[in-house]
Design an enzyme around this catalytic site. Sequence first.
Site, PDB file in Angstrom:
ATOM      1  N   GLY A  80       1.669  -1.253   0.186  1.00 31.78           N
ATOM      2  CA  GLY A  80       0.113  -0.456  -0.072  1.00 31.78           C
ATOM      3  C   GLY A  80       0.759   1.245   0.090  1.00 31.78           C
ATOM      4  NE  ARG A  81      -2.700   6.931   1.516  1.00 29.19           N
ATOM      5  CZ  ARG A  81      -4.363   5.714   1.800  1.00 29.19           C
ATOM      6  NH1 ARG A  81      -3.370   4.446   2.780  1.00 29.19           N
ATOM      7  NH2 ARG A  81      -5.127   5.817   1.340  1.00 29.19           N
ATOM      8  CB  ILE A  82       3.515   2.533   4.815  1.00 32.16           C
ATOM      9  CG1 ILE A  82       2.886   3.266   5.514  1.00 32.16           C
ATOM     10  CG2 ILE A  82       4.641   1.983   5.142  1.00 32.16           C
ATOM     11  CD1 ILE A  82       1.884   3.276   6.994  1.00 32.16           C
TER      12      ILE A  82
ATOM     13  NE  ARG B  64      -6.286  -6.751   1.102  1.00 32.90           N
ATOM     14  CZ  ARG B  64      -7.639  -5.723   1.097  1.00 32.90           C
ATOM     15  NH1 ARG B  64      -8.699  -6.593   1.335  1.00 32.90           N
ATOM     16  NH2 ARG B  64      -7.281  -4.454   1.366  1.00 32.90           N
TER      17      ARG B  64
ATOM     18  CB  THR C 238       7.123  -0.043  11.049  1.00 33.44           C
ATOM     19  OG1 THR C 238       7.680  -0.391   9.258  1.00 33.44           O
ATOM     20  CG2 THR C 238       8.686  -0.093  11.410  1.00 33.44           C
TER      21      THR C 238
ATOM     22  NE  ARG D 181      -1.837  -1.563  14.746  1.00 32.21           N
ATOM     23  CZ  ARG D 181      -1.702  -0.419  14.235  1.00 32.21           C
ATOM     24  NH1 ARG D 181      -0.290   0.086  13.824  1.00 32.21           N
ATOM     25  NH2 ARG D 181      -2.715   1.076  14.724  1.00 32.21           N
TER      26      ARG D 181
ATOM     27  CD  GLU E 250       2.374  -1.762  19.959  1.00 33.08           C
ATOM     28  OE1 GLU E 250       1.970  -0.711  20.357  1.00 33.08           O
ATOM     29  OE2 GLU E 250       3.213  -2.300  18.975  1.00 33.08           O
TER      30      GLU E 250
ATOM     31  CG  HIS F  18       3.540   1.387  18.329  1.00 29.97           C
ATOM     32  ND1 HIS F  18       2.170   0.498  17.941  1.00 29.97           N
ATOM     33  CD2 HIS F  18       3.119   2.721  17.090  1.00 29.97           C
ATOM     34  CE1 HIS F  18       1.586   1.080  17.084  1.00 29.97           C
ATOM     35  NE2 HIS F  18       1.906   2.768  15.855  1.00 29.97           N
TER      36      HIS F  18
HETATM   37  C1  8YV Z   1      -0.298   5.637  15.651  1.00 31.00           C
HETATM   38  C2  8YV Z   1      -0.102   3.705  14.259  1.00 31.00           C
HETATM   39  O1  8YV Z   1       0.716   6.307  16.214  1.00 31.00           O
HETATM   40  O2  8YV Z   1      -1.878   5.188  13.212  1.00 31.00           O
HETATM   41  C3  8YV Z   1      -0.979   3.851  12.943  1.00 31.00           C
HETATM   42  O3  8YV Z   1      -2.163   2.825  12.531  1.00 31.00           O
HETATM   43  O4  8YV Z   1      -0.153   1.883  14.249  1.00 31.00           O
HETATM   44  C4  8YV Z   1       0.470   4.882  15.101  1.00 31.00           C
HETATM   45  O5  8YV Z   1       1.883   5.067  13.561  1.00 31.00           O
HETATM   46  C5  8YV Z   1      -0.949   5.870  16.270  1.00 31.00           C
HETATM   47  O6  8YV Z   1      -1.980   4.655  15.531  1.00 31.00           O
HETATM   48  C6  8YV Z   1      -2.065   6.561  16.641  1.00 31.00           C
HETATM   49  O7  8YV Z   1      -3.473   6.003  17.362  1.00 31.00           O
END
Ligand code: 8YV
Length: 331
Positions: free
Chosen positions: A159-161, A181, A241, A243, A272, A293
Site C-alpha cells: 500500500g502507501r507505506i 492482496r 513497523t 502491527r 503492546e 511503536h
Molecule cells: C500511530 C499507527 O502512532 O496510525 C497507526 O496506525 O500505528 C501509529 O503509527 C497510532 O496509531 C496513533 O493512534
Amino acid sequence: MPNKKPLVVVTRKLPDVVETRMRELFDTRLNVSDKPLTQAELAEAMRTADVLVPTVTDRIDSGLIAQAGANMKLIANFGNGVDNIDVTSALRRGITVTNTPGVLTDDTADMTMALILAVARRIAEGARIIPYGEWAGWSPTWMLGHRITGKRLGIVGMGRIGQALAARAKAFGLSIHYHNRRRVAQAVEERLEATYWDSLDQMLARMDIVSVNCPHTPATYHLLSARRLKYLRPHAIVVNTARGEVIDENALVRMLEADELAGAGLDVFEHEPAVSPKLVKLAKAGKVTLLPHMSSATIEGRIDMGEKVIINVKTFMDGHRPPDRVLPSML
Ligand code: 8YV
C-alpha cells in the site's frame, strides 16, 4: 445541525496546536494528563459524546459500541490502523468510522528503512559502545554487519507505506519484491522496479530482508505464521513497523533463538505495551532492534494526523461525507 457544538471526546493528549483548533471548533473534552482512559471511562464517553477521537491504545470493542448513546455518530480515529476498533459493530450501529491515512506514510517508511539498516549494520549495538565506555579502538574484524546494497527486500503489503519503503530501498540499491492482496498498477511496478509474488511462501523463501507493511485485519492475523516463517533462510532479517499481530511473535522468537533467522527489527508487538522478555534478551544480545511503536512519531506527522481528524469531524458535522471513511471493503 443546530448551533450547538458537538461534544468531542479526545482520549489522549494531542499536539497543542491540534487541541487549540479542536476547542475552537467543537465542544472538546481533552485528556491533558494523557493517562489512557479505562474501559469504564471510554463507555461513559460513548454514552455521552457525539464524537469519540480514540488512538491505537483504546480498545473500542463491540461491548463498548453496544453502550453508545443516541448522540454518538462518529469515531474519528487518530491513527491509520483501525484494528483497535470493531468497525463492523460500529457501522452496524450507524456510527461512522474515520482514520488518518497518508500523513504518516513517509515517516513510517523512513523508520522502516532505519530498522533495516539498524539490524543489518548493528547500529543499536554500536551506539551503546561509546556511552558505556566499551571502545578499545578500531579493529578490522570487529562489529561487522552485512551490506544491504544488492540484497532482496520482500515487502508484505504494497500500500502507501509499502510503496514509500520500496522507493527508499531502491535508492539504497536493494531489489524490490512484494506480495499484496492485489497486484499494484503496472506503472507503479515499473517505477519501483518491483517484482510481484502471488505466493507469499515462495517470496519468503527467496528474500534477504522481509518487511511487514500491511494492516492488521482478520485476514492478516499471523500472516507470517510459524509455518510461513520457516520458509525464511537463516541469513534473513525481518522488520515490522505495521502491527505485531501480523507475525506469530512466539514463532519468530523461537527461530531467532535457534539462529534460524539472522535478526529482526520490531517497532510493534503482539501484546503492546508488553514485550516478550525473550525479545528483550535477544535485543541485549544484539540480535534484534526493538523500538517502542514510534515509526510515525514526528511532530509534523502528529499535527497532520490531528488536522485530518479535525477535517473528518468538521465535514461530518457539517452534514457531508468525511474524506477518510473506513469502509467494510477495507477490512
Ligand atoms: C500511530 C499507527 O502512532 O496510525 C497507526 O496506525 O500505528 C501509529 O503509527 C497510532 O496509531 C496513533 O493512534
